[in-house]
Design a protein around this motif. Structure first.
Motif, PDB file in Angstrom:
ATOM      1  N   TYR A  89       0.762  -1.165   0.012  1.00 29.64           N
ATOM      2  CA  TYR A  89       0.074  -0.154   0.029  1.00 29.64           C
ATOM      3  C   TYR A  89       0.819   1.085   0.019  1.00 29.64           C
ATOM      4  CZ  TYR A  89      -4.155  -2.869   1.118  1.00 29.64           C
ATOM      5  OH  TYR A  89      -5.238  -3.809   0.975  1.00 29.64           O
TER       6      TYR A  89
ATOM      7  N   LEU B   8      -7.742   1.215   0.904  1.00 29.51           N
ATOM      8  CA  LEU B   8      -7.720   0.201   2.042  1.00 29.51           C
ATOM      9  C   LEU B   8      -9.348   0.796   2.763  1.00 29.51           C
ATOM     10  CD1 LEU B   8      -5.126  -1.041   4.339  1.00 29.51           C
ATOM     11  CD2 LEU B   8      -7.512  -0.808   4.896  1.00 29.51           C
ATOM     12  N   THR B   9     -10.320   0.071   2.744  1.00 29.58           N
ATOM     13  CA  THR B   9     -11.571   0.598   3.128  1.00 29.58           C
ATOM     14  C   THR B   9     -12.157  -0.725   3.890  1.00 29.58           C
ATOM     15  OG1 THR B   9     -12.840   0.361   1.467  1.00 29.58           O
ATOM     16  CG2 THR B   9     -11.982   2.499   1.842  1.00 29.58           C
TER      17      THR B   9
ATOM     18  N   ILE C 201      -6.551   5.634   5.542  1.00 25.47           N
ATOM     19  CA  ILE C 201      -7.763   4.538   5.663  1.00 25.47           C
ATOM     20  C   ILE C 201      -9.039   5.136   5.831  1.00 25.47           C
ATOM     21  CG2 ILE C 201      -8.221   2.461   6.714  1.00 25.47           C
ATOM     22  CD1 ILE C 201      -5.319   2.226   7.166  1.00 25.47           C
TER      23      ILE C 201
END
Length: 627
Positions: free
Chosen positions: A446, A462-463, A489
């Protein structure tokens, strides 16, 4: 000569060992073997063949055969009155032994009894209840239960061996996942007479299994419809326990009345227990409404789990006057631990480095100070505050031996005991933990794209969603949401009612949620239900994180096979160490005491059990009138 003696023993019909002449046969066999030079064999057979009043997981039972009552019970407690208990949630079934529905759990114990009863002052020891005596051999390759001739169901029918065998087969085939898993280990079950049941455990390699079977609920064969057993039902079950269900308001309340003809009222395990003539369970759908009902005296006691409420929520007239009493109880058990659980079945949490980074981003110090008055502690252990915890302890030689095939993937700091959960500066903006988390997330693929953290290859942000059901869970989730945003995030917080929350948790239909695991000083088969690979694929188990790790399975087997405490403790610590290494959840806090609030019309014994509070030992003050 010894071999010949063994052949003679094997030729004796099994029923003869359990009939009226069994003591004479045993005595003759043991003397014969001893004279033949087989002293060790004689000792083993004689010890195995002698029925006992209790069975302990490790060592011997603390109480002798002639004990009169449990040390945490008041044998002179007055009978009568009513206890009203408030419960958060609802129900649509009176059968707690099946997967379907939301059941009234108190049916177990109050209405449906087991073969044996727990001794709550010991790690894991069972004493006679429906089964007057129990016997097993040193290797625990079998267990035999001798039913009490006085045992009766509430309809007056005797409890017989056929009821035990019926219950075992029914729950093995149609019960909850834990029952199916445990009872399927039995190689053979048979009734050697009308009140004696023998379970052959050959090949199970599970020293806890005799105790698990001792806790098996016994149902009346004549009053259970096998065809409809797995369906939810509001029909009051027939049991052998101290209470009968007499009134049900679906989703709202259940009333139980003490059975005046209860067969076991004079048993030592029951003296001083089951003192109320009536017990009513009132259900509340919302936590704050439930607390307001308690303040008005609509129910008699509550177990408080919210530090904020415990700290300043009891400043009302009845509490100030002493009508409401608050008890802080220290137990001898591992501290219950709350976690924000990662559902590793979801791709977003498949990488352990992501889970480790998200753990770093949780600012416990800020939350504990601002929300909980610093009342909570915190460790990464699943057995916190006990001798079973691996947190802060280096692995000894026995642990390293158990972990040898998996040492390559064990973080060195967790292995040597130097690992500690991150400690922030409590500002809510700690830079050091943010840098550490971003480094781990970079290793997992990431990178920040402006203010959004995206996967380098897929560009997917990124959730994830955090599922909550109480206001305090929501506050924790929202604070964590703020911390995550600093790392790019995006976490959404969804609040749902307790019923939906339970349903989605049982179906593993979530990405992250808050959960609490309570542990004992004798963890055993239930650990497979919590963390075992097989349980990860079975809805209704408590493997919410979806752990599938052969190391976990091997270590659970090791703790089940341990005969001595010196082997048992390293096996549990190795399991704890492996769970910590998986970063399956973010440790929130440890509850270091039990907080109980009760109206003073309810009294309890001076002595407290090792496990903590036990409402079945309480009674109504003789001069008090229930509301």
């Amino acid at each position: 000569m010894v071999k010949a003696a063994v052949k003679k023993i094997e030729s004796i019909p099994r029923a003869a060992w359990h009939g009226s002449g069994r003591r004479h046969i045993r005595a003759a066999v043991c003397v014969f073997l001893a004279l033949a030079g087989g002293l060790a064999l004689a000792a083993g057979i004689c010890r195995a063949a002698e029925p006992r009043h209790a069975i302990a997981m490790h060592g011997a039972a603390a109480l002798p055969a002639d004990f009169t009552h449990m040390p945490y019970a008041n044998p002179d407690a007055p009978k009568g009155g009513r206890l009203v208990q408030g419960i958060l949630g609802t129900f649509d079934s009176l059968n707690p032994l099946i997967v379907r529905g939301l059941a009234v759990q108190q049916v177990r114990g109050f209405v449906v009894e087991s073969l044996m009863a727990r001794g709550h002052d010991e790690a894991f020891t069972l004493y006679g209840l429906l089964a007057q005596h129990v016997e097993t051999d040193d290797s625990r390759s079998y267990v035999t239960f001798h039913l009490d001739p006085k045992a009766r169901f509430s309809d007056g029918r005797p409890v017989l061996a056929e009821d035990v065998l019926f219950s075992w087969a029914l729950l093995r085939d149609k019960g909850r996942p834990n029952h199916r898993q445990y009872y399927a280990k039995v190689a053979r079950a048979e009734a050697t007479d009308t009140r004696t049941v023998r379970f052959d455990l050959a090949g199970a390699n599970d020293r806890e299994l005799p105790l698990i079977l001792g806790l098996m609920p016994v149902l009346p064969r004549h009053a259970v419809d096998v065809a409809t057993f797995e369906e939810t039902s509001m029909t009051a079950p027939v049991g052998s326990g101290p209470y009968r269900i007499t009134a049900v308001k679906p989703g709202a309340s259940v009333t139980l009345i003490r059975n005046p003809d209860y067969w076991g009222r004079d048993l030592p395990v029951n003296r001083g227990l089951w003192n109320f003539d009536e017990i009513r369970l009132d259900f509340y759908r919302e936590a704050n409404g439930a607390f307001e009902a308690f303040k008005r005296g609509l129910y008699d006691f509550r177990v408080e789990t919210e530090p904020l409420r415990w700290h300043d929520g009891y400043d009302f007239a009845a509490a100030r006057s002493g009508e409401v009493i608050r008890d802080s109880i220290k137990t001898g058990m591992p501290q219950p631990a709350e976690f924000l659980v990662f559902n590793t079945r979801r791709p977003v949490f498949a990488d352990v480095r992501v889970r480790q980074a998200l753990t770093l981003l949780f600012d416990f110090e800020w939350i504990n100070r601002n929300y909980f008055f610093g009342l909570y502690g915190r460790t990464a252990s699943f057995f916190a505050g006990s001798v079973l915890s691996a947190y802060g302890r280096a692995a000894n030689d026995r642990e390293r031996e158990l972990l040898k095939p998996y040492l390559a993937r064990m973080p060195p700091d967790i292995l040597d005991g130097s690992y500690r959960l991150p400690v922030t500066d409590g500002s809510g903006r700690d830079r050091a933990t943010l840098r550490g988390a971003l480094k781990l997330l970079s290793e997992a693929g990431y990178e920040l794209d402006g203010t959004v953290l995206r996967h380098r290859s897929t560009r997917i942000p990124l959730t994830f969603e955090i599922l909550v059901t109480t206001r305090d869970q929501e506050r924790i989730a929202l604070a964590y949401q703020r911390d995550l945003k600093r790392a790019g995030i995006e976490a959404s917080v969804r609040a749902i009612d307790a019923v939906q929350f339970d349903q989605r948790r049982l179906a593993f239909d979530f990405e992250m949620l808050q959960n609490r695991w309570d542990q004992s000083l004798s963890p055993g088969n239930e650990q497979s239900f919590y963390w075992g690979s097989e349980a990860a694929g079975i809805q209704g188990t408590r493997n919410y994180m979806g752990a599938r790790d052969p190391a976990i399975d091997v270590l659970i087997a090791a703790l089940l096979e341990a005969r001595e405490h010196t082997d048992f403790v390293p096996a549990v610590r190795a399991l704890d160490r492996t769970l910590m290494s998986g970063f399956y959840g973010i440790p929130l806090f440890n509850v270091q005491e039990q907080w109980i609030a009760r109206w003073n019309r309810i009294e309890r014994p001076d002595a407290t059990a090792l496990t903590g509070y036990l409402p079945e030992t309480w009674w109504q003050r003789p001069d008090a009138q229930p509301k």
